[in-house]
Design a protein around this motif. Structure first.
Motif, PDB file in Angstrom:
ATOM      1  N   ILE A 573      18.153  65.960 -74.175  1.00 38.26           N
ATOM      2  CA  ILE A 573      16.752  65.339 -74.050  1.00 38.26           C
ATOM      3  C   ILE A 573      16.850  63.916 -74.290  1.00 38.26           C
ATOM      4  O   ILE A 573      16.399  63.037 -73.773  1.00 38.26           O
ATOM      5  N   CYS A 586       7.895  67.837 -80.943  1.00 35.95           N
ATOM      6  CA  CYS A 586       7.684  69.003 -81.581  1.00 35.95           C
ATOM      7  C   CYS A 586       6.597  69.525 -82.483  1.00 35.95           C
ATOM      8  O   CYS A 586       6.687  70.833 -82.914  1.00 35.95           O
ATOM      9  N   PHE A 666       7.573  69.879 -76.904  1.00 31.38           N
ATOM     10  CA  PHE A 666       8.882  71.044 -76.802  1.00 31.38           C
ATOM     11  C   PHE A 666       8.859  71.897 -77.820  1.00 31.38           C
ATOM     12  O   PHE A 666       8.270  71.742 -78.745  1.00 31.38           O
ATOM     13  N   TYR A 676      15.728  73.123 -76.965  1.00 37.41           N
ATOM     14  CA  TYR A 676      14.290  73.070 -77.035  1.00 37.41           C
ATOM     15  C   TYR A 676      14.037  73.370 -75.583  1.00 37.41           C
ATOM     16  O   TYR A 676      14.828  73.211 -74.336  1.00 37.41           O
ATOM     17  N   PRO A 678      10.767  72.627 -72.776  1.00 35.94           N
ATOM     18  CA  PRO A 678       9.733  71.922 -72.545  1.00 35.94           C
ATOM     19  C   PRO A 678       8.319  72.703 -72.589  1.00 35.94           C
ATOM     20  O   PRO A 678       8.491  73.887 -72.044  1.00 35.94           O
TER      21      PRO A 678
END
Length: 908
Positions: A573, A586, A666, A676, A678
């Motif tokens: 990421i 997040c 995420f 993670y 999306p």
């Protein structure tokens, strides 16, 4: 005795053929020891010989295998094992002239139970013609697998040899169907030294003449003069002049209405629907799941996809009168009064219906108990079904004893099925608490199988429905919890049905554990469904590729992720986005202006009660007791209970807090720390909108699109090819998959390879670049339908959005420049139905509501009352019921005949 295998096949470089079978020389079904065939360029055939004992008759089973040395793959030919009987006392040589049975051929689906047991069933075998094998030196056995032959007709062979009629249609060689769908006939050719040209045809035994010859070039049988030889000519498929297409009707069993019912549809009512199908040219009746869903004894149990057992049938479908008359005259009169009251309602009043059913079921059980337990038919049923029946009866009795289906709330000694045998013994003190469920299931099974047989006898396919999930508080979870991820929830990502996704609250499957015993649970489940159905709809077939898995702390579906999947590492990421900040990506992105937009004038009050300052840059976070949707749900459930007059206001507040919790970019993976997913539809979130332009571009175009539309294609294809075959080939049912929604590109190819029909709904086209699908564009191996139980009916949809309706009226129905009628009038419905009937798809299946909409006299007054389910509402009450009895519909000869003319006019 010599057995010679002979197969014409054109291989590519690196490919070769083998034959694997039951004989030691064929490897005893071990592919590594299969018999390799040798290629003969002069004939284009792969051949080899083996010897078998000639002192007594025998049988071998075998199958051809294509080996590709380029990737070390093995592909078996399609279909069941071939079997052939031999007798060395009669022949010294058996030549097996076979043809490769290719997989993924449309004609293969004609061999499913839908066609062999219902549409073209042959209840009476024709007489086997006398064989000339005993008096001839050399015999040819013509053999063809052909299920698509109408009752009252037979197959025949017509050819150039005099023994095949010398092309005189009145003298064709007639084949027997004694091994249907395989047709055979043995003949000694008059001139075996000459090549024989021939074709198969349809024979009318009444008129004693050929009525149709197959399409294509003549088949050729090469000259053969060897003595004491049986040539088994196993030809490749009858070449029909056109593809087979049929029409069907869809309606849940609970929605059936008859004069004899008790406020809900019952299994014997299916016979009335079959009668109507026959009178209108329909060849299929499709229903929703019929498994027992009784968990709470409330209307919530009306949801047919939350079964407490994937094997048991729902007691609501039992027709009490067919079990036995009530000997208590007062009780019988009381039931008749209730029948009139419940049948007068225009919907299924689930709770009163079930209260009545259980009351009289228990009376009938006590009345019939002695005879029932001694009934040999019940004893046979019990022995055959006890693997699931005993745990189900125990579970149901304990559910009622402890007033909950949540077995985790039962006393500790009952939280596992250890006491099942003890509880269900006939001499147990509380046996009746459990025996009543044996009684109910036995009679449900009996009544449903009678309806199934009735449908088959009338040439109508009964199509069932396989829910993708299991209920969390079910017998299945109680007895085999290791097969499921009980800490997760299954659902569906956002789609046209629900913008926040769907949370079905079912546990997800532990596929790794299921694979350890060869998917035995799935095979048992499919076998039980095949007891009743010849065709099956697999609900959300995408779940066999990947399921939308939602964490247990979520209520809605937005915070879920596909499982299995390939989550992104933090490093990946950071490389692609240019930065990584856990709290920004997040955690919910909450600012004061966001609260004002969602809660308006109550923003400050909401902040004071549920939020706190998170520090820098005006960040706000939820208080610890409301950081998950389940926590919020519990808080507002308590508020609503204490103050029910403000229920709507609390629902509005709760929805706003759900929205804030969803506002992340995420979702952390629960199995791989530091990885993670999306968040689905993150581009529609407030958090995304408040990123800088470059971050938005990098996140959506660089990460999101690749993740959801490219990254997993090969991975999910492999998942489908591993999980689906054991389910697909567990039975011979015709399988249809509900493949709507966010469909991976690999899904159609896998379904086609496995012979699974896809679903084409006009309002939900598979092509994301088109607004509406056209039935003419559907492939043959598919089902076309104007809608499903999860949608509004045609009439209801027509009134939802005038602009959409107008575009549909012009572009799909061809009324360019015309004003679409305000209501979906009967002629418009007729156009849409006719359009679907002329589709090339194998099946066109219509909700009954849409068919009745073609009649101004038969259609329901308010189309909003016809919708079966509203997926966006997880608390929907499934109560739809026909507004007129089936007896009345069957006597409406004018409409029924008009519909039949339309169906038959389409070639279905």
């Amino acid at each position: 005795m010599i057995l010679r295998f002979s197969l014409p096949f054109r291989t590519a470089w690196g490919q070769r053929l083998m034959v694997c079978g039951s004989e030691p020389s064929l490897g005893h079904w071990n592919p590594d020891q299969a018999l390799p065939l040798r290629y003969h360029p002069d004939s284009g055939r792969w051949m080899h010989e083996i010897s078998v004992p000639d002192d007594q008759p025998g049988t071998i089973a075998y199958k051809y295998v294509l080996v590709d040395e380029r990737d070390n793959s093995r592909q078996q030919e399609w279909g069941p094992n071939r079997t052939v009987a031999y007798d060395g006392r009669q022949f010294s040589q058996l030549v097996l002239e076979d043809f490769w049975r290719a997989p993924a051929e449309p004609e293969n689906e004609l061999f499913t139970a839908a066609f062999t047991r219902a549409l073209f069933r042959r209840p009476a075998k024709t007489n086997t013609p006398a064989s000339t094998a005993r008096i001839a030196d050399s015999v040819v056995r013509f053999q063809l697998e052909a299920p698509r032959v109408e009752l009252g007709q037979q197959l025949c062979v017509l050819g150039s040899d005099a023994a095949l009629g010398a092309w005189d249609g009145r003298k064709a060689l007639v084949l027997t169907d004694s091994a249907y769908p395989t047709w055979t006939a043995e003949v000694a050719l008059e001139q075996p030294e000459l090549a024989v040209r021939y074709k198969y045809g349809i024979w009318d035994p009444q008129e004693k003449k050929l009525v149709q010859l197959e399409a294509g070039d003549d088949r050729v049988l090469e000259p053969f003069t060897e003595r004491r030889t049986l040539r088994l000519r196993a030809d490749d498929k009858f070449r029909y002049l056109s593809t087979w297409r049929g029409a069907g009707v869809a309606l849940p069993v609970f929605a059936l209405r008859s004069n004899r019912g008790l406020g809900v549809g019952e299994f014997p009512d299916l016979k009335l629907l079959v009668d109507w199908a026959v009178s209108t040219g329909m060849k299929l009746v499709q229903i929703l799941p019929i498994n027992d869903t009784v968990a709470t004894h409330t209307w919530v149990d009306s949801y047919p996809y939350a079964a407490i057992s994937v094997f048991a049938l729902h007691p609501q479908y039992l027709h009490l009168d067919a079990v036995a008359p009530l000997q208590d005259a007062a009780a019988q009169q009381e039931m008749e009064t209730l029948r009139q009251q419940l049948n007068s309602l225009d919907f299924v009043d689930y709770e009163p219906v079930m209260q009545a059913k259980w009351k009289y079921i228990k009376q009938l059980y006590q009345q019939e108990k002695a005879a029932f337990l001694a009934d040999p038919e019940f004893q046979a049923y019990y022995q055959e079904q006890r693997a699931w029946l005993k745990p189900y009866a125990a579970f149901s009795g304990l559910r009622d004893r402890f007033n909950t289906a949540d077995f985790q709330q039962w006393p500790e000694e009952y939280r596992t099925p250890a006491l099942v045998d003890q509880l269900t013994q006939e001499n147990a003190p509380d046996f009746d608490d459990f025996g009543v469920h044996f009684f109910t299931q036995f009679h449900l099974d009996k009544q449903l199988r009678e309806a199934v047989e009735y449908a088959r006898q009338h040439g109508v396919v009964l199509k069932g429905d396989l829910p993708i999930g299991i209920y969390r508080h079910s017998v299945d979870a109680w007895t085999q919890p290791e097969l499921y991820h009980m800490h997760q929830q299954a659902g569906a990502p956002p789609d046209d049905f629900s913008t926040t996704g769907q949370n079905w609250r079912f546990p997800t499957y532990n596929w790794e554990r299921m694979a350890e015993d060869g998917y035995a649970w799935w095979k048992q489940r499919m076998g039980q469904l095949a007891r009743y159905f010849d065709a099956l709809r697999i609900d959300h077939i995408l779940g066999f590729f990947r399921i939308w898995e939602i964490p247990e702390h979520s209520v809605e579906g937005l915070l879920g992720h596909f499982s299995p999947a390939l989550p992104l590492s933090q490093q990946e990421i950071q490389q692609r986005l240019g930065w990584f900040d856990y709290s920004r990506l997040c955690e919910p992105h909450i600012r004061w202006h966001t609260l004002q937009r969602i809660f308006h004038g109550q923003a400050q009050a909401v902040f004071d009660e549920f939020m706190e300052d998170a520090g820098a840059h005006g960040a706000i976070r939820l208080r610890e007791h409301v950081r998950t949707q389940r926590q919020v749900e519990a808080v507002f459930q308590e508020k609503t209970t204490a103050d029910p007059t403000n229920a709507d206001h609390y629902k509005w507040l709760r929805t706003g807090l759900y929205q804030l919790i969803n506002d992340v970019l995420f979702v952390p993976d629960d199995l791989q720390p530091g990885h993670y997913h999306p968040r689905i539809t993150l581009n529609k979130s407030n958090s995304f909108a408040e990123l800088d332009e470059e971050s938005r571009w990098r996140l959506y175009d660089g990460i999101y699109v690749d993740f959801f539309y490219h990254r997993h294609e090969g991975f999910w294809r492999e998942q489908g090819l591993v999980k689906l075959p054991p389910v697909r080939y567990a039975t011979d049912m015709l399988i249809c998959g509900e493949d709507l929604g966010m469909v991976p590109e690999s899904v159609p190819g896998v379904m086609k390879a496995l012979g699974i029909l896809g679903l084409n709904i006009q309002r939900m086209p598979s092509n994301p670049n088109t607004e509406f699908g056209h039935p003419n564009d559907a492939p043959y191996l598919s089902v076309v339908s104007p809608g499903s139980h999860d949608m509004s009916t045609l009439r209801g949809w027509w009134e939802e959005d005038r602009q959409i309706t107008q575009r549909f009226f012009e572009t799909i129905l061809g009324h360019h420049g015309e004003q679409a009628p305000y209501y979906c009038e009967a002629p418009v419905v007729r156009e849409i139905v006719t359009q679907h009937l002329h589709s090339p798809a194998m099946w066109a299946i219509f909700p009954l509501q849409d068919l009745l909409a073609m009649s101004p006299e038969l259609r329901r007054t308010n189309p909003q009352d016809e919708q079966i389910n509203v997926p966006a509402n997880p608390q929907h009450f499934w109560k739809y019921r026909m507004h007129l009895p089936l007896e009345e519909l069957n006597y409406n000869f004018v409409f029924n005949n008009e519909l039949k003319v339309i169906v038959e006019g389409s070639g279905r």
